[in-house]
Design a protein around this motif. Structure first.
Motif, PDB file in Angstrom:
ATOM      1  N   ALA A 299       0.752  -1.053  -0.008  1.00 42.53           N
ATOM      2  CA  ALA A 299       0.033   0.029  -0.073  1.00 42.53           C
ATOM      3  C   ALA A 299       0.989   1.423  -0.106  1.00 42.53           C
ATOM      4  CB  ALA A 299      -0.879   0.040   1.299  1.00 42.53           C
ATOM      5  N   GLU A 300       1.997   1.180   0.728  1.00 39.59           N
ATOM      6  CA  GLU A 300       2.831   2.350   0.954  1.00 39.59           C
ATOM      7  C   GLU A 300       3.435   2.457  -0.563  1.00 39.59           C
ATOM      8  OE1 GLU A 300       3.475   4.605   3.133  1.00 39.59           O
ATOM      9  OE2 GLU A 300       2.380   3.723   4.523  1.00 39.59           O
ATOM     10  N   ALA A 301       4.032   1.432  -1.125  1.00 47.54           N
ATOM     11  CA  ALA A 301       4.508   1.634  -2.324  1.00 47.54           C
ATOM     12  C   ALA A 301       3.802   2.061  -3.465  1.00 47.54           C
ATOM     13  CB  ALA A 301       5.251   0.295  -2.745  1.00 47.54           C
ATOM     14  N   GLY A 302       2.425   1.305  -3.378  1.00 46.70           N
ATOM     15  CA  GLY A 302       1.527   2.022  -4.611  1.00 46.70           C
ATOM     16  C   GLY A 302       1.733   0.928  -5.802  1.00 46.70           C
TER      17      GLY A 302
ATOM     18  N   ARG B 219      -5.257  -1.130 -10.718  1.00 49.51           N
ATOM     19  CA  ARG B 219      -4.531  -0.049 -10.317  1.00 49.51           C
ATOM     20  C   ARG B 219      -4.186   0.090  -8.889  1.00 49.51           C
ATOM     21  NH1 ARG B 219      -4.842   4.346 -13.568  1.00 49.51           N
ATOM     22  NH2 ARG B 219      -4.577   2.804 -15.078  1.00 49.51           N
ATOM     23  N   ARG B 220      -2.841   0.612  -8.589  1.00 51.48           N
ATOM     24  CA  ARG B 220      -2.649   0.899  -7.254  1.00 51.48           C
ATOM     25  C   ARG B 220      -2.125   2.326  -7.111  1.00 51.48           C
ATOM     26  NH1 ARG B 220       1.417  -4.230  -5.240  1.00 51.48           N
ATOM     27  NH2 ARG B 220      -0.078  -6.057  -5.757  1.00 51.48           N
ATOM     28  N   VAL B 221      -2.365   2.962  -5.872  1.00 47.95           N
ATOM     29  CA  VAL B 221      -1.900   4.391  -5.493  1.00 47.95           C
ATOM     30  C   VAL B 221      -1.300   4.287  -4.306  1.00 47.95           C
ATOM     31  CG1 VAL B 221      -2.951   6.628  -5.443  1.00 47.95           C
ATOM     32  CG2 VAL B 221      -4.193   5.028  -6.571  1.00 47.95           C
ATOM     33  N   PRO B 222       0.327   4.902  -4.609  1.00 44.87           N
ATOM     34  CA  PRO B 222       0.955   5.061  -3.192  1.00 44.87           C
ATOM     35  C   PRO B 222       0.095   5.958  -2.090  1.00 44.87           C
ATOM     36  CG  PRO B 222       2.079   5.634  -5.084  1.00 44.87           C
ATOM     37  CD  PRO B 222       0.964   5.536  -5.466  1.00 44.87           C
TER      38      PRO B 222
ATOM     39  N   GLN C 173       0.940   9.622  -1.861  1.00 54.42           N
ATOM     40  CA  GLN C 173      -0.168  10.444  -2.954  1.00 54.42           C
ATOM     41  C   GLN C 173      -1.443  10.467  -2.592  1.00 54.42           C
ATOM     42  OE1 GLN C 173       0.879   8.932  -6.729  1.00 54.42           O
ATOM     43  NE2 GLN C 173      -0.235  10.463  -7.724  1.00 54.42           N
ATOM     44  N   LEU C 174      -2.183   9.403  -2.060  1.00 56.83           N
ATOM     45  CA  LEU C 174      -3.395   9.611  -1.622  1.00 56.83           C
ATOM     46  C   LEU C 174      -4.010  10.670  -0.512  1.00 56.83           C
ATOM     47  CD1 LEU C 174      -4.594   5.727  -1.496  1.00 56.83           C
ATOM     48  CD2 LEU C 174      -5.535   7.515  -2.816  1.00 56.83           C
ATOM     49  N   ASN C 175      -2.885  10.617   0.503  1.00 58.98           N
ATOM     50  CA  ASN C 175      -3.052  11.461   1.839  1.00 58.98           C
ATOM     51  C   ASN C 175      -3.032  12.974   1.125  1.00 58.98           C
ATOM     52  OD1 ASN C 175      -3.707  10.098   4.349  1.00 58.98           O
ATOM     53  ND2 ASN C 175      -2.164   8.823   3.262  1.00 58.98           N
ATOM     54  N   ARG C 176      -1.981  13.253   0.163  1.00 64.08           N
ATOM     55  CA  ARG C 176      -1.640  14.640  -0.176  1.00 64.08           C
ATOM     56  C   ARG C 176      -3.143  14.912  -0.932  1.00 64.08           C
ATOM     57  NH1 ARG C 176       3.436  12.987  -1.400  1.00 64.08           N
ATOM     58  NH2 ARG C 176       2.957  12.589  -3.433  1.00 64.08           N
ATOM     59  N   TRP C 177      -3.573  14.057  -1.872  1.00 64.74           N
ATOM     60  CA  TRP C 177      -4.856  14.284  -2.595  1.00 64.74           C
ATOM     61  C   TRP C 177      -6.062  14.397  -1.613  1.00 64.74           C
ATOM     62  CZ3 TRP C 177      -9.256  11.139  -2.563  1.00 64.74           C
ATOM     63  CH2 TRP C 177     -10.361  11.374  -3.393  1.00 64.74           C
ATOM     64  N   LEU C 178      -6.025  13.613  -0.483  1.00 64.81           N
ATOM     65  CA  LEU C 178      -7.140  13.805   0.430  1.00 64.81           C
ATOM     66  C   LEU C 178      -7.300  15.303   1.136  1.00 64.81           C
ATOM     67  CD1 LEU C 178      -9.497  12.413   1.760  1.00 64.81           C
ATOM     68  CD2 LEU C 178      -7.920  11.844   3.671  1.00 64.81           C
ATOM     69  N   GLU C 179      -6.051  15.460   1.389  1.00 63.14           N
ATOM     70  CA  GLU C 179      -6.050  16.793   1.950  1.00 63.14           C
ATOM     71  C   GLU C 179      -6.487  17.999   1.110  1.00 63.14           C
ATOM     72  OE1 GLU C 179      -2.418  19.926   3.770  1.00 63.14           O
ATOM     73  OE2 GLU C 179      -1.788  17.782   3.227  1.00 63.14           O
TER      74      GLU C 179
ATOM     75  N   ARG D  23      -8.811  11.603   8.590  1.00 65.55           N
ATOM     76  CA  ARG D  23      -7.426  11.810   9.222  1.00 65.55           C
ATOM     77  C   ARG D  23      -6.309  10.901   8.205  1.00 65.55           C
ATOM     78  NH1 ARG D  23     -10.417  10.786  14.073  1.00 65.55           N
ATOM     79  NH2 ARG D  23     -10.390  12.381  15.504  1.00 65.55           N
ATOM     80  N   TYR D  24      -6.716  10.035   7.667  1.00 63.23           N
ATOM     81  CA  TYR D  24      -5.812   9.224   6.728  1.00 63.23           C
ATOM     82  C   TYR D  24      -6.425   8.355   5.907  1.00 63.23           C
ATOM     83  CZ  TYR D  24      -2.024   5.729   6.513  1.00 63.23           C
ATOM     84  OH  TYR D  24      -1.248   4.752   6.161  1.00 63.23           O
ATOM     85  N   MET D  25      -5.874   8.067   4.780  1.00 65.81           N
ATOM     86  CA  MET D  25      -6.372   7.224   3.763  1.00 65.81           C
ATOM     87  C   MET D  25      -5.293   6.194   3.138  1.00 65.81           C
ATOM     88  SD  MET D  25      -8.390   8.669   0.190  1.00 65.81           S
ATOM     89  CE  MET D  25      -9.053   7.437  -0.932  1.00 65.81           C
ATOM     90  N   THR D  26      -5.617   5.139   2.942  1.00 64.34           N
ATOM     91  CA  THR D  26      -4.758   4.178   2.117  1.00 64.34           C
ATOM     92  C   THR D  26      -5.520   3.235   1.691  1.00 64.34           C
ATOM     93  OG1 THR D  26      -2.916   2.601   2.529  1.00 64.34           O
ATOM     94  CG2 THR D  26      -5.022   2.419   4.077  1.00 64.34           C
ATOM     95  N   GLN D  27      -5.001   2.557   0.405  1.00 67.21           N
ATOM     96  CA  GLN D  27      -5.427   1.339  -0.526  1.00 67.21           C
ATOM     97  C   GLN D  27      -5.278   0.316   0.228  1.00 67.21           C
ATOM     98  OE1 GLN D  27      -4.290   1.680  -4.681  1.00 67.21           O
ATOM     99  NE2 GLN D  27      -5.929  -0.064  -5.350  1.00 67.21           N
TER     100      GLN D  27
END
Length: 490
Positions: A186-189, A378-381, A384-390, A409-413
């Protein structure tokens, strides 16, 4: 369900009684008179640790004309062809009749696996019939009493070795869906997408209304007339799979029966065909919804596409018979606008125009299938997801029900195939559905995930607090003690 078991035999040998015994409920009508069961009835059976689909069939009649018994026989023969295992039931008290011998010969030729069982075998009166059953040449008969539940252990012992092979087959053919990602993935995307191989080909189901040209399309892809086609609607009755290399990619393509509205499906054979098509959707990774250019976006087309989305499959919409369309540009523009309007949950899914009869547009269809498959994986790092969520929250903050702001607060795939995301937030139960749709639409646009189903889960962090909901011990006693000290000082 790892395999299917069809119970077949003459009328009134106890098929429906055994069916009810295996499913654990009185689903099938039972009576002493023969011929009560006319249709095929499916149920989820349980025998020990075995789970399988059991099919109750009409009694086999030695008729071949167009009468009702002959039609019932043809329906039963269809069940024999489709079932993984056939349980041939005879009446141990009546012994072997000429019809039993005829049907034993049919089963030897058509069934994949046959188990012979002598029902109503309780007591010594059935001994002669059980011994006579050996003459059918179908191995040793199992002594059963469906009414009293005797012989179930012997039936389990006969099914167990066969079931292991079917479980391996089901595991090999089942698509890999809802794949959970580890924290590192999930971290690597972006990671290595599973590419189709000959052992694990890309599985595609072609679905649509009757006479949309599904079998013609599969023949055009194969380059040969392997499937029966014609102007009549409803020629295909089974979900037929063919394996091939298309554009260098190993694929297994399921040609399914046409799906009509439930109210119009009266023929029992068609009901089985439609359920077979639904099973094909569940076994697919990419679903091609085939429309007729003359009458696109009928209600049933939308339901089929919605079924594929709910099952979490990648969807491609193909408009067939494009060669007979006159105003192609205007029609194509109208089709895209209608598609966005009537199927917003699949916004951006590939829409291609083809002609299965002439083979035009098949290269575009193959490219659209691979594009949909790529997006489905598709995978998203996480960063990148948390910058997008902000950015999404600052642009459009979530509502504040009863004056309490919901914090994201936080988002992950968490998953792929299809992409699944988790957002940790406060008060997830109070976040409106409209805000979830806002985030899903943003994911589609900003991370280039058009048309694929996206699963978004809101999760609260309150469950991690071990003291949540616990009262302070002796809080009342401490208050009284402090009150007494205060009074002494005064």
């Amino acid at each position: 369900m790892s395999f299917s078991l069809a119970i077949v035999g003459r009328p009134n040998v106890g098929k429906s009684t055994l069916f009810n015994r295996l499913v654990g409920r009185r689903l099938a009508l039972v009576d002493d008179q023969p011929g009560v069961t006319r249709d095929l009835r499916e149920g989820e059976a349980r025998l020990g640790d075995l789970r399988f689909t059991v099919v109750d069939t009409a009694g086999l009649e030695n008729e071949t004309d167009e009468s009702l018994p002959a039609r019932m026989r043809r329906l039963t023969e269809r069940a024999v062809d489709e079932a993984d295992i056939c349980l041939f039931l005879i009446d141990a008290r009546a012994g072997i009749l000429p019809d039993d011998e005829v049907f034993a010969e049919i089963l030897r030729k058509r069934a994949k696996h046959v188990i012979l069982a002598a029902n109503k075998a309780e007591g010594s009166a059935a001994d002669a019939g059980v011994i006579e059953a050996y003459s059918l040449g179908l191995d040793e008969p199992i002594r059963l009493s469906a009414e009293h539940g005797e012989g179930m252990n012997e039936l389990y012992a006969a099914l167990l070795p066969l079931s292991e092979g079917f479980e391996a087959r089901a595991a090999a053919e089942a698509p890999e869906v809802e794949v959970t990602l580890s924290e590192e993935e999930a971290e690597a995307g972006e990671g290595d997408m599973r590419l189709p191989t000959r052992d694990k080909p890309l599985q595609i189901a072609v679905v649509g209304r009757p006479n949309a040209g599904k079998s013609t399309l599969v023949n055009a892809i194969l380059g040969e007339e392997r499937l029966l086609t014609g102007p009549e609607a409803g020629i295909t009755r089974d979900a037929i799979s063919v394996q091939m290399d298309w554009g260098g990619v190993p694929m297994r393509i399921f040609d399914t029966a046409g799906m009509r509205r439930r109210a119009k499906v009266q023929d029992k054979l068609e009901k089985l065909s439609v359920s077979d098509g639904i099973r094909a959707v569940k076994f697919a990774e990419v679903v091609v919804v085939l429309l007729d250019a003359a009458i696109p976006f009928e209600t049933q087309d939308l339901k089929i596409a919605d079924l594929a989305e709910r099952e979490g499959r990648a969807v491609v919409v193909a408009v067939n018979k494009w060669d007979v369309e006159n105003e192609k540009q205007d029609k194509l523009k109208w089709l895209r606008e209608q598609f966005e309007h009537v199927l917003p949950q699949l916004r951006g899914a590939p829409l291609v125009t083809i002609s299965a009869r002439t083979g035009k547009g098949l290269d575009r269809l193959q490219a659209a299938i691979m594009q949909a498959y790529d997006v489905w994986n598709r995978r998203v790092p996480t960063a990148q997801l948390n910058r997008w969520l902000e950015g999404m929250v600052s642009r459009h903050p979530p509502p504040a029900p009863q004056g309490r702001r919901i914090k994201l607060r936080y988002m992950t795939q968490a998953k792929t195939r299809p992409p699944g995301f988790v957002v940790m937030c406060s008060h997830p139960d109070k976040l409106p559905e409209s805000y979830s749709r806002y985030l899903v639409n943003g994911l589609r646009e900003d991370f280039d995930m058009p048309g694929t189903p996206i699963r978004l889960t809101m999760r609260g962090q309150g469950d991690r607090n071990p003291y949540k909901g616990r009262k302070k011990k002796n809080a009342g006693a401490l208050k009284k003690h402090l009150g007494k000290l205060q009074s002494k000082k005064d």
